[in-house]
Design a protein around this motif. Sequence first.
Motif: not given
Length: 844
Positions: A358-361, A375-377, A379, A384, A387
Amino acid sequence: MLAGLKAKITGIRRSLGGRVMILLAGVLFAAFAYMICIGVWAEYRHTTDVVRKSDMNQTLIVAQQARHGIQRRDAYYLENVLYDFVYKQDQRDGHGARISSIIVQTNDGEVLRRYRTAQAASLEPGLLDELATSAAERGETVETHSGPHQFIAVPVKALVGGRVVGSVAIAWDESQAINRLFDHALRMGVIGTASALVVILYLMMTIRRVVVQPIVTLADSMVSRCVTTGGVDLPEELLERPDEIGQLARRYKCLMEDLAQARLELEARSEAEIQKRNSRLDAALNNMSQGLCLFDRDFNLIICNDRFIEMYRLDPSVAEHGTSLERIVRAMIGTGAFRDATVAMLLDRYQRAAFMGRESTLQDDLSNGQTISIHISPRNEEGWVVTFEDVTERRAAEAKIEYMARYDDLTGLPNRASFRTELGNALKGVERGGELAVFCLDLDQFKPVNDTLGHPVGDKLLKSVADRLRGTLRETDIVARLGGDEFAVIMKDFGDGLTPAALAMRIIDTLGEPYVLEGHQVVIGSSIGIAHAPQDANDADTLVKMADLALYRAKGDGRGVYRFFEAGMDERMQERRTLEIDLRAALANGEFVVEYQPIVNIETSRVSCFETLIRWNHPQRGRIAPDDFIPVAEDTGLITQIGSWVLMQACMDAKTWPEDIRVAVNLSPMQFRDEDLVMDVVMALNRSGLEPHRLELEITETVLLQDTETTTGILHRIRELGVRISMDDFGTGYCSLSYLQKFPLDKIKIDKSFVDDIAVAPDAAAIIRAITGLGASLGMSTTAEGVETDRQLQRLRDEGCTEVQGFYFSQSVPRDSVAELLDTIHKDDPGANDSGPPNKNRSA
């Protein structure tokens, strides 16, 4: 033949034209059917309403005709009535009798006459009898339906008195009317259906000939030409048609030619457009404020922008397509971006966040002080998107906002919210057996400094006070600014022998030392209220409230002192709140009255003026002294309304006095905060008709200390009206002599404290002599207050005082006693009689 017909029908169903015609036929048929149904339903509703209304009217007529027979219980009379009614009804309708049954009965239920036809066999047994009985009992018409029958029962009332004598009930058969309606509807349906079919066939034939057949021809031609030649070559007969079919053919040919040309141009531009889009994408990526990286599922770099390279000061060769995450991490450490980090540590940290699904920071704190938010999102299963944002300034702004939320921006001390939190934490130690003291501190004489020297000097004064408090308190103590000139202190440790009283005295002494601010020497004081925990309370809000009550007591005891909370303080505060509530209602309830004390001219021994004094007659407490309620009125702002009322009342009363006698009205400093004071004076003079020179307004030195443009303007405007202005209690405050020249004053009133000592203290006589001399030189009269003895009067006459006032002449009297007091004073001249005025005018 049947097979050919079937094939033709199938072709029509499959063709576009056939489907259109079938659809159109269905729509038209449905429309005709709907109109027929609507017509039949409307006819049915109309017929039913007409029949039922007619049945009701006929039933009422029968009831009127049967009244005589029911009253006399004459069965023969009723037989004739029913016979005529039934057979006349049969002849009128012409379709047989519509009446199934008739019952005529008395109000006690006796059936006088019953009539039944062949249709009555289908009636529900006993229903008509029940309706007849119900109508007679209720005295009103009863109506119901059952099958094709309508049942109507009406009461029969006597002509005299209107009492119910019986009832008539009739069962009406509606089947004949409904059958006639169905016959009519059937005829309409047959005729309408035949007409609809004729219209539909005609429309279908016309549409096929005019529209469908040309479109089919156009489609067949287009298909055949495209298959045989690979192009579009429409027949000339289609292209030359002047109608819409011809326009469609010509436009289709132009469209196909345009599409062929557009295909060629699109192919020529496609490669250039792709290159342009790639260039725009690169520009967008490299001009982002954030860094961006796209990794595949094996953590190999697909693409990144220049901002990411700049953030971590990487070599551009590291950002090539296919570079592994491990190599990038090694390059980041190699640039010195991190102080104490290894490749394995960073690689494991990034991969753990990526595999969370899931998205994580994450957050990177770089060695140069920058803070990077990552910020890791994911795909899906493709890799991934990562940003990188520089949040250094945002973190600093958030820290500043957090600081401002907890600390006072001017002094740097904790604010009210932070003080509340610290007090709550300190009280946890009290629960474990400790103790603490809460100080509420208020600066004395701060407002005059702020008003006279300006807000910048006032702000510097508050900063200096905060610095002195920090230097005075110990490390274990906590000081906060609650707002304005209010401060608070938490004293948590009593172990070193320092008591709350000693600390409070130290604060008062420290803050009382002079301040030098922008060339001005400023002296202020402080008042302190103290509450203990756990002796007084154990919760923060109650402690602060108790310390505030003690502060209020300290300010009332002369300021510059400290006071501990006592149980009675809360009661006194409650009394003050009650007094405030009563004070708000006193003016509306007419509880205030005015009294007048004479001011006597020494030279003529006659009354020259009356000073207006307000009194409050409370309905429960009796008379309340002005010293008890005037401060409350000033604190709440009610003094403005009360002062306006006193001014109006004094002018109205003075208008009834001799024309050589003035009236003096005291003004509160609070009234000068509103420019409506001038309007109040104008309205009082206009409404009462009093000449302006007969009104004298008394102000205190506090008003002159408010040396603002508003105060000065108000005084000059009042003076321009012709109203006299006098300074009350001169010599007891801090007023500079320059104010006597600066402000438009007509009189100086000498305070009672000097008059008390004039006969025994040479200094007091010298002061009075100086004041009277100063007034004479400035063209001002002088009035001495508090004259109680003949010796004081004589000394004031010797010192050149113009007027005197006090119990020697009279205490204050109600307005109804002013005329009597004037007669007494003018008859018993105090200047000619050593014994003074009569005792009845003196105060003990």
